[in-house]
Design a protein around this motif. Structure first.
Motif, mmCIF file in Angstrom:
data_model
loop_
_atom_site.group_PDB
_atom_site.id
_atom_site.type_symbol
_atom_site.label_atom_id
_atom_site.label_comp_id
_atom_site.label_asym_id
_atom_site.label_seq_id
_atom_site.Cartn_x
_atom_site.Cartn_y
_atom_site.Cartn_z
ATOM 1 N N THR A 46 -6.328 5.664 1.781
ATOM 2 C CA THR A 46 -5.716 6.357 0.649
ATOM 3 C C THR A 46 -6.542 7.550 0.196
ATOM 4 O O THR A 46 -6.133 8.279 -0.710
ATOM 5 C CB THR A 46 -5.493 5.401 -0.538
ATOM 6 O OG1 THR A 46 -6.739 4.772 -0.863
ATOM 7 C CG2 THR A 46 -4.462 4.340 -0.188
ATOM 8 N N GLY A 97 -2.932 -4.623 -7.851
ATOM 9 C CA GLY A 97 -4.272 -4.595 -7.293
ATOM 10 C C GLY A 97 -5.164 -3.582 -7.990
ATOM 11 O O GLY A 97 -4.941 -3.209 -9.140
ATOM 12 N N TYR A 129 3.198 0.666 -7.042
ATOM 13 C CA TYR A 129 2.238 1.239 -6.103
ATOM 14 C C TYR A 129 1.297 0.129 -5.650
ATOM 15 O O TYR A 129 0.716 -0.586 -6.474
ATOM 16 C CB TYR A 129 1.427 2.359 -6.749
ATOM 17 C CG TYR A 129 0.313 2.878 -5.862
ATOM 18 C CD1 TYR A 129 0.599 3.645 -4.747
ATOM 19 C CD2 TYR A 129 -1.019 2.579 -6.142
ATOM 20 C CE1 TYR A 129 -0.421 4.103 -3.920
ATOM 21 C CE2 TYR A 129 -2.039 3.035 -5.327
ATOM 22 C CZ TYR A 129 -1.736 3.798 -4.217
ATOM 23 O OH TYR A 129 -2.746 4.252 -3.402
ATOM 24 N N CYS A 130 1.148 -0.016 -4.349
ATOM 25 C CA CYS A 130 0.270 -1.053 -3.806
ATOM 26 C C CYS A 130 -1.160 -0.541 -3.752
ATOM 27 O O CYS A 130 -1.532 0.231 -2.866
ATOM 28 C CB CYS A 130 0.735 -1.466 -2.405
ATOM 29 S SG CYS A 130 -0.164 -2.894 -1.758
ATOM 30 N N ILE A 132 -5.435 -1.613 -3.911
ATOM 31 C CA ILE A 132 -6.262 -2.447 -3.045
ATOM 32 C C ILE A 132 -6.151 -3.897 -3.500
ATOM 33 O O ILE A 132 -6.436 -4.213 -4.662
ATOM 34 C CB ILE A 132 -7.732 -1.990 -3.110
ATOM 35 C CG1 ILE A 132 -7.839 -0.514 -2.717
ATOM 36 C CG2 ILE A 132 -8.610 -2.849 -2.209
ATOM 37 C CD1 ILE A 132 -9.117 0.141 -3.158
ATOM 38 N N PRO A 133 -5.716 -4.796 -2.626
ATOM 39 C CA PRO A 133 -5.585 -6.198 -3.038
ATOM 40 C C PRO A 133 -6.950 -6.832 -3.251
ATOM 41 O O PRO A 133 -7.719 -7.035 -2.315
ATOM 42 C CB PRO A 133 -4.836 -6.847 -1.863
ATOM 43 C CG PRO A 133 -5.076 -5.941 -0.702
ATOM 44 C CD PRO A 133 -5.245 -4.566 -1.249
ATOM 45 N N CYS A 167 3.412 1.942 -0.266
ATOM 46 C CA CYS A 167 2.184 1.565 0.430
ATOM 47 C C CYS A 167 1.631 2.782 1.156
ATOM 48 O O CYS A 167 2.237 3.268 2.109
ATOM 49 C CB CYS A 167 2.458 0.439 1.427
ATOM 50 S SG CYS A 167 1.015 -0.057 2.389
ATOM 51 N N ASN A 169 -1.441 2.818 2.568
ATOM 52 C CA ASN A 169 -2.381 2.367 3.597
ATOM 53 C C ASN A 169 -1.772 1.153 4.287
ATOM 54 O O ASN A 169 -1.936 0.026 3.818
ATOM 55 C CB ASN A 169 -3.742 2.016 3.001
ATOM 56 C CG ASN A 169 -4.732 1.515 4.056
ATOM 57 O OD1 ASN A 169 -4.373 1.310 5.208
ATOM 58 N ND2 ASN A 169 -5.967 1.300 3.656
ATOM 59 N N ARG A 183 -5.787 -6.215 3.269
ATOM 60 C CA ARG A 183 -5.566 -4.871 2.760
ATOM 61 C C ARG A 183 -4.069 -4.612 2.550
ATOM 62 O O ARG A 183 -3.234 -5.481 2.755
ATOM 63 C CB ARG A 183 -6.195 -3.831 3.705
ATOM 64 C CG ARG A 183 -7.722 -3.733 3.525
ATOM 65 C CD ARG A 183 -8.072 -3.289 2.108
ATOM 66 N NE ARG A 183 -9.506 -3.190 1.832
ATOM 67 C CZ ARG A 183 -10.165 -3.998 1.021
ATOM 68 N NH1 ARG A 183 -9.541 -5.025 0.436
ATOM 69 N NH2 ARG A 183 -11.443 -3.811 0.780
ATOM 70 N N GLN A 184 -3.740 -3.427 2.125
ATOM 71 C CA GLN A 184 -2.406 -3.116 1.616
ATOM 72 C C GLN A 184 -1.280 -3.444 2.598
ATOM 73 O O GLN A 184 -0.199 -3.869 2.195
ATOM 74 C CB GLN A 184 -2.328 -1.637 1.218
ATOM 75 C CG GLN A 184 -3.134 -1.280 -0.029
ATOM 76 C CD GLN A 184 -4.509 -0.757 0.286
ATOM 77 O OE1 GLN A 184 -5.234 -1.339 1.074
ATOM 78 N NE2 GLN A 184 -4.880 0.356 -0.354
ATOM 79 N N ALA A 188 2.225 -5.409 1.864
ATOM 80 C CA ALA A 188 3.531 -4.779 2.085
ATOM 81 C C ALA A 188 4.389 -5.599 3.050
ATOM 82 O O ALA A 188 5.594 -5.758 2.845
ATOM 83 C CB ALA A 188 3.336 -3.361 2.613
ATOM 84 N N TYR A 200 6.505 3.321 3.262
ATOM 85 C CA TYR A 200 5.184 3.424 3.879
ATOM 86 C C TYR A 200 4.792 4.880 4.108
ATOM 87 O O TYR A 200 5.634 5.726 4.420
ATOM 88 C CB TYR A 200 5.184 2.744 5.251
ATOM 89 C CG TYR A 200 5.237 1.241 5.229
ATOM 90 C CD1 TYR A 200 4.088 0.481 5.063
ATOM 91 C CD2 TYR A 200 6.447 0.561 5.432
ATOM 92 C CE1 TYR A 200 4.132 -0.915 5.086
ATOM 93 C CE2 TYR A 200 6.506 -0.828 5.448
ATOM 94 C CZ TYR A 200 5.342 -1.562 5.281
ATOM 95 O OH TYR A 200 5.399 -2.927 5.299
#
Length: 292
Positions: A46, A97, A129-130, A132-133, A167, A169, A183-184, A188, A200
């Motif tokens: 990102t 996240g 918006y996704c 960072i988890p 997403c 990333n 990760r994202q 997703a 995406y």
């Protein structure tokens, strides 16, 4: 490689690893550039191009020396965001996240200065918006997890909203300190499995390959271009969707992680993949020398 003039490389799992930058791989890039080839980094991060370039420079990976130029999924997304051209109705978004890596800023950097408005609740938002988890410990500190199941209840709640997830990333895992954390892209994928819609930006979407070619080498025919990456479902699949040959490198990357995790032989692993995600060539690593 003799008949290729453009070499597109992924970052993580090709020259950038959890334990640092592989100097032998950089030397290989330098050799290709000395031969008149061009080496472009195409990364699902990102970070924008400018920020990624600065980050690589701090690690000793220098534009014009170790690579020719780069394009990130963050840059690709940012251009639509800053132009107000996300393919979604409405301008209010909720962040799932952590908004930014190693930053407490609640506004994702890609959205700063844009017409889109960050809101505090899912109910207020037009889309999600996704980020960072990450999870939060008892002291309020953020930390990564290797278990997708840790995020499943939250993702299920998001998907039930019926709102589109953005997403930027699509990578499913990242090597952080030797651990392949969620990760994202994993979020997703789960979101879609639960019936949600995802927009995406990044590999394996062929548009990002087309964007790189249009920016940096529009005069080069695709049969003179090759992609090198460590992940079949992003690097290899995306390249093939764009009509580009693709080489898989295994050591230290996502594919090696998957083989070890699932106790699989490589030939059996290939059988689990759709034809488009299978590489044209397979290398142990980019360099003949050990990575480190």
């Amino acid at each position: 490689m003799e008949n290729k003039s453009i070499i597109i490389v992924d970052a993580y799992g090709v020259f950038n690893f959890g334990q640092g930058i592989s100097i032998p791989v950089l030397k290989e890039f330098q050799k290709w550039i000395a031969e008149g080839k061009r080496v472009y980094i195409l990364s699902n991060t990102t970070a924008t191009n400018a920020n990624a370039e600065k980050s690589y420079a701090k690690k000793g990976v220098i534009k014009g020396v170790d690579y020719t130029d780069l394009l990130t999924s963050g840059q690709f997304a940012s251009e639509d965001i800053q132009a107000g051209k996300l393919p979604i109705k409405g301008n209010r978004y909720y962040v799932f996240g952590t908004a930014n890596f190693k930053s407490t800023n609640p506004i994702p950097s890609l959205f700063e200065g844009s017409s889109y408005q960050c809101v505090d609740s899912l109910e207020e938002a037009d889309f999600i918006y996704c980020g960072i988890p990450q999870l939060t410990d008892e002291n309020g500190e953020k930390y990564d997890s290797v278990e997708l199941s840790d995020f499943a209840p939250m993702v299920k709640e998001l998907a039930a909203s019926g709102k589109t997830l953005v997403c930027a990333n699509p990578d499913k895992r990242a090597n952080e300190g030797g651990r392949f954390v969620v990760r994202q892209g994993s979020i997703a994928e789960l979101y879609e499995e639960l019936g949600g819609k995802v927009v995406y930006y990044g590999k394996p979407d062929p548009r990002i390959f087309e964007a790189l070619i249009a920016r940096y080498c529009p005069e080069v025919p695709k049969d003179k271009i090759v992609m090198i990456g460590d992940t079949c479902t992003t690097d290899i699949l995306g390249a093939h969707r764009a009509g580009i040959e693709a080489i898989l490198t295994i050591e230290g990357g996502v594919t090696e992680y998957l083989l070890r995790k699932n106790h699989m032989w490589f030939a059996d692993f290939l059988e689990t993949l759709p034809e488009m995600a299978r590489p044209d060539e397979v290398w142990t690593r980019v360099s003949e020398e050990p990575l480190f």
